[in-house]
Design an enzyme around this catalytic site. Structure first.
Site, mmCIF file in Angstrom:
data_model
loop_
_atom_site.group_PDB
_atom_site.id
_atom_site.type_symbol
_atom_site.label_atom_id
_atom_site.label_comp_id
_atom_site.label_asym_id
_atom_site.label_seq_id
_atom_site.Cartn_x
_atom_site.Cartn_y
_atom_site.Cartn_z
ATOM 1 N N ALA A 189 0.829 -1.209 0.000
ATOM 2 C CA ALA A 189 0.000 0.000 0.000
ATOM 3 C C ALA A 189 0.865 1.262 0.000
ATOM 4 C CB ALA A 189 -0.923 -0.006 1.209
ATOM 5 N N ASP A 215 -4.575 -2.173 4.040
ATOM 6 C CA ASP A 215 -5.116 -2.973 5.156
ATOM 7 C C ASP A 215 -5.440 -2.116 6.378
ATOM 8 O OD1 ASP A 215 -5.002 -5.313 3.732
ATOM 9 O OD2 ASP A 215 -3.634 -6.344 5.100
ATOM 10 N N GLU A 255 9.089 3.719 7.344
ATOM 11 C CA GLU A 255 8.836 2.284 7.583
ATOM 12 C C GLU A 255 9.554 1.856 8.861
ATOM 13 O OE1 GLU A 255 7.081 -0.447 6.422
ATOM 14 O OE2 GLU A 255 8.212 -1.520 7.969
ATOM 15 N N GLN A 256 8.804 1.156 9.713
ATOM 16 C CA GLN A 256 9.392 0.763 10.994
ATOM 17 C C GLN A 256 10.467 -0.314 10.862
ATOM 18 O OE1 GLN A 256 6.083 -0.617 13.370
ATOM 19 N NE2 GLN A 256 5.927 -2.547 12.285
ATOM 20 N N TYR A 305 -0.577 -21.829 -7.558
ATOM 21 C CA TYR A 305 -0.300 -21.284 -8.892
ATOM 22 C C TYR A 305 1.208 -21.019 -9.003
ATOM 23 C CZ TYR A 305 -0.971 -17.135 -5.925
ATOM 24 O OH TYR A 305 -0.931 -16.229 -4.891
ATOM 25 N N ARG A 360 5.181 -11.898 -3.813
ATOM 26 C CA ARG A 360 5.061 -10.560 -3.220
ATOM 27 C C ARG A 360 6.426 -9.847 -3.210
ATOM 28 N NH1 ARG A 360 5.617 -8.087 1.589
ATOM 29 N NH2 ARG A 360 4.032 -6.588 2.263
HETATM 30 C C1 LIG Z 1 -2.906 -15.801 3.014
HETATM 31 C C2 LIG Z 1 -3.042 -14.478 2.311
HETATM 32 C C3 LIG Z 1 -3.171 -14.446 0.915
HETATM 33 C C4 LIG Z 1 -3.332 -13.229 0.250
HETATM 34 N N1 LIG Z 1 -3.478 -13.232 -1.117
HETATM 35 C C5 LIG Z 1 -3.704 -12.075 -1.758
HETATM 36 C C6 LIG Z 1 -3.874 -12.062 -3.196
HETATM 37 O O1 LIG Z 1 -3.789 -13.104 -3.845
HETATM 38 N N2 LIG Z 1 -4.126 -10.867 -3.798
HETATM 39 C C7 LIG Z 1 -4.222 -9.694 -3.088
HETATM 40 O O2 LIG Z 1 -4.486 -8.644 -3.702
HETATM 41 N N3 LIG Z 1 -4.058 -9.679 -1.747
HETATM 42 C C8 LIG Z 1 -3.791 -10.825 -1.061
HETATM 43 N N4 LIG Z 1 -3.603 -10.815 0.287
HETATM 44 C C9 LIG Z 1 -3.711 -9.541 1.028
HETATM 45 C C10 LIG Z 1 -2.441 -8.714 0.957
HETATM 46 O O3 LIG Z 1 -1.314 -9.473 1.312
HETATM 47 C C11 LIG Z 1 -2.593 -7.513 1.899
HETATM 48 O O4 LIG Z 1 -3.854 -6.916 1.723
HETATM 49 C C12 LIG Z 1 -1.524 -6.468 1.622
HETATM 50 O O5 LIG Z 1 -0.244 -7.046 1.738
HETATM 51 C C13 LIG Z 1 -1.666 -5.303 2.582
HETATM 52 O O6 LIG Z 1 -0.641 -4.387 2.334
HETATM 53 P P1 LIG Z 1 -0.458 -3.114 3.268
HETATM 54 O O7 LIG Z 1 0.693 -2.377 2.707
HETATM 55 O O8 LIG Z 1 -1.750 -2.411 3.448
HETATM 56 O O9 LIG Z 1 -0.093 -3.698 4.714
HETATM 57 P P2 LIG Z 1 1.229 -4.429 5.211
HETATM 58 O O10 LIG Z 1 1.777 -5.310 4.179
HETATM 59 O O11 LIG Z 1 0.899 -5.005 6.539
HETATM 60 O O12 LIG Z 1 2.264 -3.232 5.383
HETATM 61 C C14 LIG Z 1 2.235 -2.343 6.467
HETATM 62 C C15 LIG Z 1 3.640 -1.790 6.661
HETATM 63 O O13 LIG Z 1 3.606 -0.760 7.650
HETATM 64 C C16 LIG Z 1 4.698 -0.897 8.534
HETATM 65 N N5 LIG Z 1 4.285 -0.231 9.767
HETATM 66 C C17 LIG Z 1 3.352 -0.660 10.664
HETATM 67 N N6 LIG Z 1 3.188 0.272 11.635
HETATM 68 C C18 LIG Z 1 4.019 1.307 11.333
HETATM 69 C C19 LIG Z 1 4.267 2.577 11.925
HETATM 70 N N7 LIG Z 1 3.613 2.965 13.035
HETATM 71 N N8 LIG Z 1 5.194 3.395 11.368
HETATM 72 C C20 LIG Z 1 5.861 3.003 10.247
HETATM 73 N N9 LIG Z 1 5.664 1.819 9.629
HETATM 74 C C21 LIG Z 1 4.742 0.993 10.157
HETATM 75 C C22 LIG Z 1 4.880 -2.412 8.634
HETATM 76 O O14 LIG Z 1 6.178 -2.728 9.061
HETATM 77 C C23 LIG Z 1 4.625 -2.839 7.193
HETATM 78 O O15 LIG Z 1 5.789 -2.789 6.408
HETATM 79 C C24 LIG Z 1 -3.379 -12.021 0.989
HETATM 80 C C25 LIG Z 1 -3.233 -12.045 2.379
HETATM 81 C C26 LIG Z 1 -3.057 -13.254 3.036
HETATM 82 C C27 LIG Z 1 -2.896 -13.246 4.535
#
Ligand SMILES: Cc1cc2nc3c(=O)[nH]c(=O)nc-3n(C[C@H](O)[C@H](O)[C@H](O)COP(=O)(O)OP(=O)(O)OC[C@H]3O[C@@H](n4cnc5c(N)ncnc54)[C@H](O)[C@@H]3O)c2cc1C
Length: 400
Positions: free
Chosen positions: A14, A303, A33-34, A224, A107
């Site tokens: 994200a 997320d 990023e933490q 896959y 990923r």
């Molecule tokens: C089993 C499984 C299968 C999946 N398959 C799919 C798929 O096929 N297709 C799809 O689209 N999605 C899929 N997903 C969902 C997808 O992996 C997540 O929705 C996505 O990775 C979320 O990304 P994000 O960047 O929002 O959160 P995250 O990946 O959790 O990133 C958050 C980041 O913020 C950092 N952080 C946290 N708090 C702080 C803070 N206070 N200050 C600074 N940094 C901080 C963390 O270290 C982390 O790097 C799957 C998930 C799972 C569990």
């Protein structure tokens, strides 16, 4: 930091995509990023056309070309008999119907391409080992409190001013709590085992460029190829009470096979499940969205805003869509970022809430037991691949 610059907390899919989308619109970004290192977290992910369209528009197509696989179909199979229930053809549907490809990718490969693209963007500063743990809204925008942890010494705290702050800090979002919604995500009573194995020793069927979905009583299996076909990603989901907020924990072959017993799962499915020496397991969580996501020049993305069960493969895709809309809205209203963020939230809330609901429905549909499973399979067979695929038009046809 320039007057209109944006701070993003979290460099997951994200945060990285949002930083790139903003920079492409001429907006400066500090990405905080933490983690001290952006590691190879996660396993395979599916990227449907609503997401690939954004990634291609951000210029990532060439960088990703060497690592993606374009599956020609999604094949649904009965967990117990192994028989095919329906096949959705993607090879013809993607260009004709959706105008963008369907990719499956590791990923880490997506993350690497995003990091490389960010490194080429002078408008983005990436700070690692830095945690956003507070903010205050002021007349100039927002001041974020950032902590830097150095081993053995107390955390150093620095305030950074910016025109907007975006919480892309994931499922357990600190920013979401700071915005006033401290409710914890809800454990879904399910866990996902994930593994990546070399493709070469597997059967031709398991190596084929197909997304395979096996649906069975109380569990399902997805596999896959990734890494340009060199490896195969396996995800096995089942009911369980094991809970952990950590990204993932190790698991063994016997633990996985015990959850997919021979009495309920076809030999071919269990053979594949027996392949990996090591698995990682994830507890799956769900959570309603905060209403509203943000306040003033602060909002959420990915997320952090809309955690979802992975049963529609849309979590990362929604984050990628968020990034495109966020960048468009901030570029449109450079003089009023707070108003731009409310526009962004209003557009994203209903769509992401609908996707969350649909993922929950798949939790029920995928895991039915007999006799309901028999009726489901008969209905899926009768509908056939093209009609089943058409049910996803509202997701896949999305354009920023
Ligand atoms: C089993 C499984 C299968 C999946 N398959 C799919 C798929 O096929 N297709 C799809 O689209 N999605 C899929 N997903 C969902 C997808 O992996 C997540 O929705 C996505 O990775 C979320 O990304 P994000 O960047 O929002 O959160 P995250 O990946 O959790 O990133 C958050 C980041 O913020 C950092 N952080 C946290 N708090 C702080 C803070 N206070 N200050 C600074 N940094 C901080 C963390 O270290 C982390 O790097 C799957 C998930 C799972 C569990």
């Amino acid at each position: 930091m320039t007057a209109n610059s944006v701070l993003i907390a979290g460099a997951g899919i994200a945060g990285l995509t949002a930083a790139l989308a903003l920079a492409r619109r001429g907006i400066g970004v500090t990405l905080i990023e933490q983690a001290e290192k952006l590691g190879e977290a996660g396993a395979g992910i599916q990227l449907s056309p609503n997401a690939t369209r954004v990634l291609v528009a951000l210029g990532l197509g060439e960088r990703l070309k060497a690592t993606i696989v374009e599956p020609f179909a999604i094949r649904v199979r009965a967990g117990r008999s192994g028989r095919e229930i329906a096949t959705m053809r993607l090879d013809t549907a993607m260009p004709d119907r959706y105008g963008a490809p369907y990719w499956v990718i590791h990923r880490a490969d997506l993350q690497k391409a995003l990091i490389e693209a960010i490194a080429d963007e002078p408008q983005i500063a990436l700070m690692l080992g830095a945690t956003v743990d507070g903010f205050a809204i002021d007349p100039a925008g927002v001041r974020a409190r950032v902590s830097f942890q150095t081993l053995g010494s107390p955390a150093k705290r620095v305030d950074y001013g910016a025109a907007a702050l975006i919480g892309a800090d994931g499922l357990w979002s600190r920013l979401r709590a700071l915005l006033g919604d401290g409710a914890a995500p809800r454990f879904a009573g399910r866990i996902a085992f994930r593994a990546i194995v070399p493709a070469a020793p597997l059967s031709a069927q398991d190596r084929a460029p197909v997304v395979n979905l096996w649906i069975g009583a109380g569990g399902h299996l997805v596999h896959y190829p990734v890494r340009a076909g060199a490896a195969v990603n396996i995800v096995a989901v089942c009911g369980d009470q094991w809970q952990s907020p950590a990204w993932s924990t190790g698991a063994g072959r016997e633990e996985v096979l015990a959850r997919f017993p021979a009495a309920a799962w076809a030999a071919a499915a269990r053979e594949l499940l027996a392949t990996p020496d090591h698995w990682r397991k994830w507890a799956l969580y769900d959570r309603e969205q905060s209403a509203p996501w943000g306040r003033g020049p602060v909002t959420l993305l990915g997320d952090a805003a809309h955690p979802m069960l992975p049963f529609l493969a849309q979590g990362a895709a929604m984050a990628i869509e968020d990034a495109a809309v966020l960048a468009r809205e901030l570029a449109r209203s450079p003089a009023d970022y707070a108003a731009a963020l409310r526009h962004y939230e209003r557009e994203r809330w209903p769509r992401t809430a609908r996707v969350q609901r649909e993922a929950r429905r798949n939790d029920v549909r995928y895991h039915l037991r007999q006799p309901a499973a028999f009726i489901r399979d008969a209905m899926l067979r009768a509908a056939g691949g093209p009609r089943l695929l058409a049910r996803y038009d509202w997701i896949y046809r999305w354009r920023p």
